[in-house]
Design a protein around this motif. Structure first.
Motif, PDB file in Angstrom:
ATOM      1  N   SER A   1      44.188  45.916  83.529  1.00  0.00           N
ATOM      2  CA  SER A   1      43.221  45.126  82.743  1.00  0.00           C
ATOM      3  C   SER A   1      42.139  44.519  83.637  1.00  0.00           C
TER       4      SER A   1
ATOM      5  N   GLU B   1      39.710  47.260  84.144  1.00  0.00           N
ATOM      6  CA  GLU B   1      38.985  47.473  82.869  1.00  0.00           C
ATOM      7  C   GLU B   1      37.936  46.386  82.631  1.00  0.00           C
ATOM      8  N   SER B   2      38.285  45.159  83.038  1.00  0.00           N
ATOM      9  CA  SER B   2      37.327  44.062  82.805  1.00  0.00           C
ATOM     10  C   SER B   2      36.046  44.293  83.608  1.00  0.00           C
TER      11      SER B   2
ATOM     12  N   VAL C   1      34.880  47.335  84.615  1.00  0.00           N
ATOM     13  CA  VAL C   1      34.188  48.492  84.022  1.00  0.00           C
ATOM     14  C   VAL C   1      33.432  48.062  82.758  1.00  0.00           C
ATOM     15  N   GLU C   2      34.097  47.252  81.929  1.00  0.00           N
ATOM     16  CA  GLU C   2      33.458  46.835  80.673  1.00  0.00           C
ATOM     17  C   GLU C   2      32.287  45.881  80.920  1.00  0.00           C
ATOM     18  N   TRP C   3      32.460  44.995  81.882  1.00  0.00           N
ATOM     19  CA  TRP C   3      31.402  44.009  82.182  1.00  0.00           C
ATOM     20  C   TRP C   3      30.125  44.703  82.645  1.00  0.00           C
TER      21      TRP C   3
ATOM     22  N   LEU D   1      29.186  47.671  82.201  1.00  0.00           N
ATOM     23  CA  LEU D   1      28.605  48.498  81.140  1.00  0.00           C
ATOM     24  C   LEU D   1      27.847  47.607  80.152  1.00  0.00           C
ATOM     25  N   LYS D   2      28.533  46.552  79.717  1.00  0.00           N
ATOM     26  CA  LYS D   2      27.942  45.671  78.700  1.00  0.00           C
ATOM     27  C   LYS D   2      26.706  44.954  79.240  1.00  0.00           C
TER      28      LYS D   2
ATOM     29  N   ARG E   1      27.667  52.830  83.662  1.00  0.00           N
ATOM     30  CA  ARG E   1      28.908  53.422  83.164  1.00  0.00           C
ATOM     31  C   ARG E   1      29.693  54.016  84.320  1.00  0.00           C
TER      32      ARG E   1
ATOM     33  N   SER F   1      33.801  55.109  85.937  1.00  0.00           N
ATOM     34  CA  SER F   1      35.222  55.283  85.654  1.00  0.00           C
ATOM     35  C   SER F   1      36.008  54.720  86.834  1.00  0.00           C
TER      36      SER F   1
ATOM     37  N   TYR G   1      35.100  37.647  83.369  1.00  0.00           N
ATOM     38  CA  TYR G   1      34.431  38.801  82.758  1.00  0.00           C
ATOM     39  C   TYR G   1      34.762  38.999  81.280  1.00  0.00           C
ATOM     40  N   THR G   2      35.943  38.527  80.883  1.00  0.00           N
ATOM     41  CA  THR G   2      36.298  38.769  79.487  1.00  0.00           C
ATOM     42  C   THR G   2      35.972  37.584  78.569  1.00  0.00           C
TER      43      THR G   2
END
Ligand SMILES: Cc1ncc(COP(=O)(O)O)c(C=O)c1O
Length: 445
Positions: free
Chosen positions: A110, A113-114, A116-118, A120-121, A126, A128, A323-324
């Motif tokens: 997680s 993932e946080s 990668v998502e941050w 991107l958003k 983008r 991996s 980040y989340t």
């Protein structure tokens, strides 16, 4: 508790971090004597002057050691924030502290993932997982990248004036810093492309270390700048290290362009990006950061060169919650810093004609030209008598006359000699007091 259970409860606390008010019910585990119960779950009062003395703060407590006996009203040199961090971060840390075991951490998916998502958003980048590498900070990661791509004793080009510790990091990685001075015109800075082309063409240069936004001048390099830089690097087979640690503090009227997002062939082949949660959310003490590149091979190469990829438990918890759950906090702080910069700009223009300041496009660092003030007090001669730099004299002068400590520009390499750097990441009430005090010292001349 088994590993699985720890991970589950950990995830629960991160998921819950944003939704529960921060009345932490564990005063016994929080030894921080400044801790008080908070009721506002989004952002604390940024005007509040949150005392940091006697917390082993590098920004504050170091200055009492350097200037014994002097009353310092504001320490404004080192680049961290004086604000309380986002309440949900403190809450998640406090909850994890209640589990009193600090054995090896299994870095959770997680967390990756946080990140990668941050990115991107927030920046449209983008990536991996195989393009991403964790680190114990941006500087250690830069050192690893230098070790991976630059032979011992070769040169790493960087722009001057440039952040002090980048010079030190290049040396620690057994290479030599090679300055490409920024062009200065009417107080504004730009990249010197002919100079860069010349330097990067040399056989003993294998990397260019770009800082975007730049510390200390605050430049956000444009799309065009970045394309050109990448092209020159690619043509000369030089790696392009892009330190973007300050990218979350951008002026309202400026734009940050993440080099990764350009995705030109040159960027894909050469660019390596360094970032962290630590500037944005004021988590520097946790020593976390990360690196990514288009080409997963580049990341493998850094890993193989002996890179230390460890993460520490509280750093992971804090960064993941940041980040989340803490974007709103960051946006508030960033807005506040914008206003502080405008305050500094207006104040200096109106009240302290002896110094010059142009509002930066990014960072929370005000790079202030003290040329006239230094010459008005014969700083150069006085410094020579004491066998020190002009900036040492000017810094001490302000501490003694105004009780305000600013960072010495000469420590940022050539071009910084006449400058002092003021960190505006603080309460505007304290900032205004600092400006008033500097003005009084100037008026006394
Ligand atoms: C441009 C730049 N890079 C890196 C750092 C420090 O990075 P870290 O603390 O993650 O090693 C700083 C801190 O001020 C900085 O300004």
């Amino acid at each position: 508790m088994s590993k699985v259970k720890i991970n589950k409860s950990r995830r629960r606390l991160i998921q819950s971090a944003g939704s529960i008010p921060i009345a932490v019910s564990a005063p016994n585990v929080l030894s921080n004597h400044h801790h008080r119960e908070q009721t506002n779950p989004v952002v604390s009062n940024l005007d509040e002057i949150y005392p940091r003395w006697k917390t082993d703060s590098a920004k504050w407590d170091l200055q009492t050691k350097r200037f014994p006996g002097q009353k310092i009203h504001a320490a404004m040199g080192i680049a961290d924030l004086d604000f309380k961090t986002a309440p949900e971060i403190t809450k998640a840390i406090a909850e994890r502290v209640l589990h009193e075991n600090w054995g090896y951490i299994l870095t959770p998916d997680s967390y990756y993932e946080s990140i990668v998502e941050w990115i991107l958003k927030r920046y449209g980048e983008r990536i991996s997982r195989d393009q991403l590498l964790l680190s114990t900070g941006v500087l250690p990661a830069i050192q690893s990248a230098i070790r991976a791509f630059c032979p011992k004793n070769s040169k790493v080009v960087l722009n001057s004036p440039g952040y002090t510790e980048l010079y030190a990091s290049i040396r620690k990685a057994d290479c030599m810093p090679d300055e490409s001075p920024l062009i200065k015109k009417n107080g504004m800075y730009s990249l010197d492309f002919p100079d860069l082309s010349k330097r990067l063409a040399r056989d003993d240069v294998h990397a260019f270390l770009l800082v975007n936004p730049h510390n200390p001048t605050g430049n956000c390099w444009s799309r065009d700048d970045l394309k050109k830089v990448a092209k020159i690097c690619d043509e000369n087979d030089v790696m392009l290290f892009s330190d973007e640690i300050h990218c979350d503090f951008i002026a309202d009227d400026a734009q940050y362009t993440p080099i990764y997002s350009l995705a030109t062939e040159a960027v894909k082949r050469k660019a390596i990006i360094f970032k962290s949660t630590t500037k944005a959310f004021n988590l520097s003490a946790f020593k976390t950061g990360y690196v990514y590149a288009h080409d997963a091979e580049i990341i493998s190469k850094i890993r193989q060169a002996g890179h230390v990829e460890f993460a520490n438990t509280l750093g992971v918890i804090a960064s993941e919650v940041a980040y989340t759950h803490s974007e709103k906090w960051l946006n508030e702080v960033s807005k506040y810093i914008n206003q502080n910069m405008i305050l500094v700009e207006k104040y200096i223009r109106k009240n302290i004609p002896l110094i010059r300041f142009y509002r930066p496009e990014g960072t929370y660092l005000a790079w202030i030209d003290f040329t006239e003030w230094m010459s008005a007090i014969d700083a150069k001669e006085k410094a020579n008598e004491k066998n020190e730099e002009e900036g040492d004299y000017m810094e001490r002068y302000l501490v003694e006359k105004a009780g305000i400590q600013l960072g010495r520009g000469y420590r940022f390499g050539s071009g910084g000699e006449k400058y002092l750097r003021m960190n505006v990441g603080t309460s505007k009430i304290l900032l205004k007091e600092a400006l008033d005090r500097i003005k009084m010292a100037a008026d006394d001349l």
